[in-house]
Design a protein around this motif. Structure first.
Motif, short mmCIF file in Angstrom:
data_model
loop_
_atom_site.label_atom_id
_atom_site.label_comp_id
_atom_site.label_asym_id
_atom_site.label_seq_id
_atom_site.Cartn_x
_atom_site.Cartn_y
_atom_site.Cartn_z
N VAL A 68 -18.19 -5.30 -30.79
CA VAL A 68 -17.65 -4.08 -30.20
C VAL A 68 -17.13 -3.09 -31.23
N SER A 69 -17.01 -3.49 -32.50
CA SER A 69 -16.40 -2.61 -33.50
C SER A 69 -16.74 -3.09 -34.90
N PRO A 70 -16.57 -2.23 -35.91
CA PRO A 70 -16.74 -2.69 -37.29
C PRO A 70 -15.78 -3.82 -37.65
N ASN A 71 -14.56 -3.81 -37.09
CA ASN A 71 -13.63 -4.90 -37.36
C ASN A 71 -14.16 -6.22 -36.80
N ALA A 72 -14.78 -6.18 -35.63
CA ALA A 72 -15.36 -7.40 -35.06
C ALA A 72 -16.46 -7.93 -35.98
N VAL A 73 -17.30 -7.03 -36.47
CA VAL A 73 -18.37 -7.43 -37.39
C VAL A 73 -17.78 -8.06 -38.65
N ALA A 74 -16.86 -7.34 -39.29
CA ALA A 74 -16.34 -7.78 -40.59
C ALA A 74 -15.65 -9.14 -40.48
N HIS A 75 -14.79 -9.32 -39.49
CA HIS A 75 -14.01 -10.56 -39.41
C HIS A 75 -14.85 -11.73 -38.91
N ALA A 76 -15.75 -11.49 -37.96
CA ALA A 76 -16.58 -12.60 -37.49
C ALA A 76 -17.57 -13.05 -38.56
N LEU A 77 -18.16 -12.11 -39.27
CA LEU A 77 -19.15 -12.49 -40.28
C LEU A 77 -18.48 -13.11 -41.51
#
Length: 312
Positions: A68-77
């Motif tokens: 849903v967001s760049p933060n979701a991408v960064a932290h999940a990956l």
């Protein structure tokens, strides 16, 4: 302290996430004051972290993953790389463990498409090694009339094809339920995991002093509001500092609050503009999504101020 003469943009993104926009503004002669209204941190709740880890270990079982967001991408990956890194195995479930082990793209199933709400998330995916042509990335189209929100993403999804299939939704704690509700309504077997937490920061005395000094001349300052949740935090902070809910103010604060609310606001979505209006702002400019559009709008606002300054 005298207010600065140069136009000033007040950036309200989480700490460290406004750096590139600040540099671009500085290059145009616009001062940038960072006044974060959200704190972002990796997920640390044991149950939420276990759910995230379980989903990341089961990626091949999903038909679609949505961030849903760049933060979701960064932290999940970052967590995905951590889970696959022998160097970090001894760290167990420490969400703050140092991440090593290469690109997340090396651990992402090639057949698992990824959907994102906007270009910031797509750029974060590409930075992690997940991008066409080796990976399918679904996102709302750009252009002058572009919208980057849940509604725009849903229009890009083949919802009937997801009926009876597993879909992973990666987000922070809480958030809008439109994506989840729509996917479930279309029969998707939805797993929702939280990769990060959002908190309302408490500005210190120096931060308030810097803000109030610049807003002594509100016509030379502009708020850059990029999150409706952040705007709601701002409204709470202003009420706590300048007056109670009953309207009782300490001496001098009504004037300061009036100066703060008199400054123009720049937003990139109707929901953010509505939140700003509810917070008491009334000079609101809504521009197209993306930092390049925010920069162009701020430059247009600042040009007359800079010309007047140059003529002095």
């Amino acid at each position: 302290m005298a207010a600065p003469v140069a136009p000033c943009a007040i950036l309200t993104r989480p700490e460290g996430q406004a750096d590139s926009l600040a540099r671009a503004l500085n290059a145009e002669g616009i001062d940038a004051l960072e006044f974060p209204l959200l704190d972002i941190a990796p997920q640390a709740d044991p149950a939420a972290l276990a759910a995230l880890d379980g989903a990341l270990r089961s990626l091949p079982a999903y038909a679609l993953a949505i961030f849903v967001s760049p933060n979701a991408v960064a932290h999940a990956l970052a967590r995905l790389v951590h889970l696959h890194s022998p160097d970090n195995a001894a760290a167990g479930d420490d969400p703050d463990a140092e991440v090593t082990g290469g690109s997340a793209g090396a651990h992402w199933p090639g057949r698992l498409p990824v959907a994102v709400v906007g270009p910031g998330s797509a750029q974060a995916l590409a930075h992690a090694g997940i991008a066409p042509p080796s990976h399918r990335v679904i996102a709302p189209p750009g252009g002058p009339q572009a919208r980057f929100d849940s509604e725009a993403l849903l229009a890009q999804l083949d919802l009937p094809s997801l009926a009876g299939r597993r879909v992973l939704l990666v987000r922070g704690d809480g958030g809008r339920e439109l994506l989840a509700d729509t996917l479930r309504a279309n029969g998707a077997q939805l797993d929702i995991v939280s990769a990060y937490t959002r908190r309302a920061p408490v500005p210190d005395t120096a931060a308030w002093a810097a803000l109030e000094a610049r807003l002594a001349l509100p016509e030379r300052c502009a708020w850059v509001l990029t999150s409706s949740e952040a705007v709601r935090h701002l409204a709470t902070l202003l009420a706590a500092r300048y007056g109670t809910r009953e309207g009782v103010h300490t001496p001098g604060t009504p004037q300061v609050l009036a100066q703060i609310l008199a400054a123009p606001c720049f937003t990139s979505h109707t929901r953010i503009a509505d939140a700003a209006r509810c917070a008491g702002f009334d000079r609101i400019t809504q521009c197209a999504p993306g930092d390049e559009n925010l920069l162009a709008a701020l430059k247009t606002w600042a040009d007359p101020i800079q010309v007047k300054h140059d003529d002095r």
